[in-house]
Scaffold this motif. Structure first.
Motif, PDB file in Angstrom:
ATOM      1  N   HIS A  17      58.031  41.010  23.487  1.00  0.00           N
ATOM      2  CA  HIS A  17      57.095  42.030  24.570  1.00  0.00           C
ATOM      3  C   HIS A  17      57.992  42.091  25.759  1.00  0.00           C
ATOM      4  O   HIS A  17      57.392  41.216  27.085  1.00  0.00           O
ATOM      5  CB  HIS A  17      55.354  41.065  24.828  1.00  0.00           C
ATOM      6  CG  HIS A  17      54.968  41.003  24.394  1.00  0.00           C
ATOM      7  ND1 HIS A  17      54.347  42.298  23.500  1.00  0.00           N
ATOM      8  CD2 HIS A  17      54.846  40.000  22.892  1.00  0.00           C
ATOM      9  CE1 HIS A  17      53.410  42.241  22.505  1.00  0.00           C
ATOM     10  NE2 HIS A  17      53.487  41.269  21.949  1.00  0.00           N
ATOM     11  N   ILE A  18      59.346  41.534  26.054  1.00  0.00           N
ATOM     12  CA  ILE A  18      60.095  41.520  26.133  1.00  0.00           C
ATOM     13  C   ILE A  18      59.970  42.265  27.318  1.00  0.00           C
ATOM     14  O   ILE A  18      60.708  42.719  28.512  1.00  0.00           O
ATOM     15  CB  ILE A  18      61.838  41.545  26.180  1.00  0.00           C
ATOM     16  CG1 ILE A  18      62.536  40.632  27.357  1.00  0.00           C
ATOM     17  CG2 ILE A  18      62.484  42.826  25.709  1.00  0.00           C
ATOM     18  CD1 ILE A  18      63.933  40.067  26.444  1.00  0.00           C
ATOM     19  N   VAL A  27      65.683  36.823  30.682  1.00  0.00           N
ATOM     20  CA  VAL A  27      66.460  36.223  30.482  1.00  0.00           C
ATOM     21  C   VAL A  27      66.238  34.799  30.003  1.00  0.00           C
ATOM     22  O   VAL A  27      67.589  34.801  29.285  1.00  0.00           O
ATOM     23  CB  VAL A  27      67.598  36.342  32.117  1.00  0.00           C
ATOM     24  CG1 VAL A  27      67.926  37.042  32.651  1.00  0.00           C
ATOM     25  CG2 VAL A  27      66.987  35.203  33.337  1.00  0.00           C
ATOM     26  N   THR A  28      65.025  34.651  30.539  1.00  0.00           N
ATOM     27  CA  THR A  28      65.326  33.314  29.325  1.00  0.00           C
ATOM     28  C   THR A  28      64.630  33.043  27.833  1.00  0.00           C
ATOM     29  O   THR A  28      66.161  32.094  27.261  1.00  0.00           O
ATOM     30  CB  THR A  28      64.355  32.391  29.888  1.00  0.00           C
ATOM     31  OG1 THR A  28      63.979  31.692  31.367  1.00  0.00           O
ATOM     32  CG2 THR A  28      64.335  31.456  29.659  1.00  0.00           C
ATOM     33  N   ILE A  29      64.406  33.899  27.409  1.00  0.00           N
ATOM     34  CA  ILE A  29      64.579  34.819  26.210  1.00  0.00           C
ATOM     35  C   ILE A  29      65.572  34.666  25.911  1.00  0.00           C
ATOM     36  O   ILE A  29      65.955  34.452  25.129  1.00  0.00           O
ATOM     37  CB  ILE A  29      63.362  36.365  26.178  1.00  0.00           C
ATOM     38  CG1 ILE A  29      62.074  35.539  26.384  1.00  0.00           C
ATOM     39  CG2 ILE A  29      63.450  36.274  24.429  1.00  0.00           C
ATOM     40  CD1 ILE A  29      61.330  36.900  26.540  1.00  0.00           C
ATOM     41  N   MET A  30      66.481  35.872  26.837  1.00  0.00           N
ATOM     42  CA  MET A  30      68.154  35.926  26.218  1.00  0.00           C
ATOM     43  C   MET A  30      69.509  34.517  25.493  1.00  0.00           C
ATOM     44  O   MET A  30      69.554  34.382  25.075  1.00  0.00           O
ATOM     45  CB  MET A  30      68.680  36.617  27.257  1.00  0.00           C
ATOM     46  CG  MET A  30      68.246  37.950  27.383  1.00  0.00           C
ATOM     47  SD  MET A  30      69.082  39.257  28.564  1.00  0.00           S
ATOM     48  CE  MET A  30      68.631  40.550  28.651  1.00  0.00           C
ATOM     49  N   ILE A 188      67.640  40.480  20.406  1.00  0.00           N
ATOM     50  CA  ILE A 188      66.644  40.669  21.673  1.00  0.00           C
ATOM     51  C   ILE A 188      66.554  42.133  21.634  1.00  0.00           C
ATOM     52  O   ILE A 188      64.820  41.605  21.677  1.00  0.00           O
ATOM     53  CB  ILE A 188      67.569  40.213  22.937  1.00  0.00           C
ATOM     54  CG1 ILE A 188      67.715  38.682  22.776  1.00  0.00           C
ATOM     55  CG2 ILE A 188      66.418  40.626  23.865  1.00  0.00           C
ATOM     56  CD1 ILE A 188      66.601  37.721  22.887  1.00  0.00           C
ATOM     57  N   VAL A 189      66.861  43.271  22.022  1.00  0.00           N
ATOM     58  CA  VAL A 189      66.759  44.627  21.736  1.00  0.00           C
ATOM     59  C   VAL A 189      67.062  45.142  20.187  1.00  0.00           C
ATOM     60  O   VAL A 189      68.301  44.793  19.655  1.00  0.00           O
ATOM     61  CB  VAL A 189      67.458  44.903  22.668  1.00  0.00           C
ATOM     62  CG1 VAL A 189      67.411  46.750  22.220  1.00  0.00           C
ATOM     63  CG2 VAL A 189      67.193  45.154  23.826  1.00  0.00           C
ATOM     64  N   THR A 193      73.387  45.226  18.293  1.00  0.00           N
ATOM     65  CA  THR A 193      74.325  43.698  17.435  1.00  0.00           C
ATOM     66  C   THR A 193      75.394  43.697  18.451  1.00  0.00           C
ATOM     67  O   THR A 193      76.645  43.001  18.271  1.00  0.00           O
ATOM     68  CB  THR A 193      75.411  44.514  16.412  1.00  0.00           C
ATOM     69  OG1 THR A 193      75.717  45.779  16.077  1.00  0.00           O
ATOM     70  CG2 THR A 193      73.471  44.533  15.739  1.00  0.00           C
ATOM     71  N   ARG A 194      76.097  44.720  19.947  1.00  0.00           N
ATOM     72  CA  ARG A 194      76.623  44.287  20.943  1.00  0.00           C
ATOM     73  C   ARG A 194      75.954  42.782  21.619  1.00  0.00           C
ATOM     74  O   ARG A 194      77.150  42.289  22.282  1.00  0.00           O
ATOM     75  CB  ARG A 194      76.913  45.295  21.876  1.00  0.00           C
ATOM     76  CG  ARG A 194      75.606  45.466  22.787  1.00  0.00           C
ATOM     77  CD  ARG A 194      75.621  46.294  23.732  1.00  0.00           C
ATOM     78  NE  ARG A 194      74.784  46.350  24.879  1.00  0.00           N
ATOM     79  CZ  ARG A 194      74.403  45.902  25.974  1.00  0.00           C
ATOM     80  NH1 ARG A 194      75.721  44.780  26.400  1.00  0.00           N
ATOM     81  NH2 ARG A 194      73.504  45.351  27.047  1.00  0.00           N
ATOM     82  N   MET A 195      74.722  42.449  21.570  1.00  0.00           N
ATOM     83  CA  MET A 195      74.650  41.024  22.025  1.00  0.00           C
ATOM     84  C   MET A 195      75.165  39.602  21.034  1.00  0.00           C
ATOM     85  O   MET A 195      75.999  39.253  20.587  1.00  0.00           O
ATOM     86  CB  MET A 195      73.394  40.800  22.196  1.00  0.00           C
ATOM     87  CG  MET A 195      72.497  42.554  23.363  1.00  0.00           C
ATOM     88  SD  MET A 195      71.030  42.701  23.872  1.00  0.00           S
ATOM     89  CE  MET A 195      70.974  40.986  24.884  1.00  0.00           C
ATOM     90  N   LYS A 196      73.525  39.460  20.326  1.00  0.00           N
ATOM     91  CA  LYS A 196      74.410  38.191  19.878  1.00  0.00           C
ATOM     92  C   LYS A 196      75.196  38.519  18.426  1.00  0.00           C
ATOM     93  O   LYS A 196      76.372  37.420  19.091  1.00  0.00           O
ATOM     94  CB  LYS A 196      73.030  37.312  19.019  1.00  0.00           C
ATOM     95  CG  LYS A 196      71.946  36.576  20.326  1.00  0.00           C
ATOM     96  CD  LYS A 196      70.688  35.574  19.100  1.00  0.00           C
ATOM     97  CE  LYS A 196      69.890  36.276  18.605  1.00  0.00           C
ATOM     98  NZ  LYS A 196      69.023  36.131  17.496  1.00  0.00           N
TER      99      LYS A 196
END
Length: 312
Positions: A17-18, A27-30, A188-189, A193-196
């Protein structure tokens, strides 16, 4: 193609539900998800160490290090390769990055290129990839055809193959001599895969290239003594490196650097041991570029000569 089996393609319940969160909650979830990356890498440290040892040995024997990937993975490989010459004074040919779609793909997505395994073979052949070399295949999903094609070709040649992916039991891991698999979990999205995954890949590549350069004698203590002083910032850094590496004052460091043609490693050796630039070059060559060994050998030789003179 069933993407649901890939860890990097699953939905993350923590961010379900971001889109309705406050910005601070978002940003806390991230940040909470990003904190899991370090743990994933910690689990594979033995494999990373193995990859560093194997890669550095290949490079000592005249081989080169290639990164190959598509999209974010390919760009990360190119980024890591491009940083080696200014940081460690390496020849640009020593560490190279290849991306599906070539140079245009660095700046703009060429998504279709990643589906062609033959394209990787073509790219490697154009760079005269040989059995002496190392190929690191980078793919967050671990199933990119372009990367698979490259690893298969490298394996057939007898080159060292390393797979860097973020999904368990990946196809590229099964193809490689060494598998580096930091499993960072769903993004997160979903599927981004550019993220984690991308962050984990960047951290592993940092370790691989830095560890390899340390093994090749490019670092003294924690100083980048082979830095290429190609701009004002790096010239100033070279002066500081000589001062910190030898304990001398600025004036002496600048004088030594001038005599050493700007080579910080050679300048430190000259200051510490008192030998000339030509003698220093010979000493470094005998020590295979390792400054600490060159200093020990030079000072040990000088000590032995002094003892002989004293006895006479």
């Amino acid at each position: 193609m069933d993407l649901t089996k890939l860890t990097t393609e699953r939905r993350n319940p923590a961010s379900a539900h971001i889109d309705t969160c406050t910005t601070l909650e978002m940003v806390t979830i991230m940040q909470q998800e990003d904190s899991k990356i370090s743990t994933a890498i910690k689990k594979i440290l033995p494999a990373i160490a193995k990859a560093i040892d194997a890669t550095s040995q290949r490079l000592k024997d005249g081989g080169r290090l290639f990164y190959i990937g598509a999209g974010t993975s390919g760009r990360l490989g190119i980024l890591d390769a491009s940083e080696c010459p200014p940081t460690y004074g390496t020849d640009p040919e020593l560490v190279q990055g290849l991306i599906a779609g070539g140079i245009p793909a660095i700046f703009r997505a060429q998504e279709g290129a990643e589906d062609n395994p033959a394209l990787a073979v073509k790219d490697l052949k154009e760079h005269d990839f040989s059995p002496k070399d190392v190929l690191v295949g980078i793919a967050a999903s671990g199933r990119t055809p372009y990367v698979i094609g490259g690893l298969q070709y490298a394996h057939e040649l007898g080159a060292l193959t390393i797979a860097l992916s973020c999904s368990e039991h990946s196809k590229i891991a099964a193809l490689a001599d060494i598998a580096l698999t930091p499993v960072t979990g769903p993004e997160i999205v979903t599927g981004s895969t550019r993220m984690k995954a991308g962050t984990a890949q960047k951290l592993v590549l940092n370790m691989l290239s830095t560890g390899t350069m340390i093994k090749l004698g490019k670092v003294y203590g924690n100083l980048m003594v082979d830095v290429r002083a190609s701009n004002q910032k790096l010239r100033e850094r070279a002066v500081r490196i000589v001062m910190e590496g030898s304990g001398c004052e600025r004036g002496e460091a600048e004088k030594a650097l001038a005599a050493a043609d700007g080579r910080a490693k050679l300048a430190i050796l000259m200051v510490v041991t008192g030998i000339s630039a030509s003698e220093g070059r010979n000493a470094l060559e005998k020590a295979y570029g390792h400054l600490a060994a060159a200093i020990r050998q030079t000072l040990g030789k000088a000590s032995a000569q002094e003892e002989t003179t004293h006895e006479l």
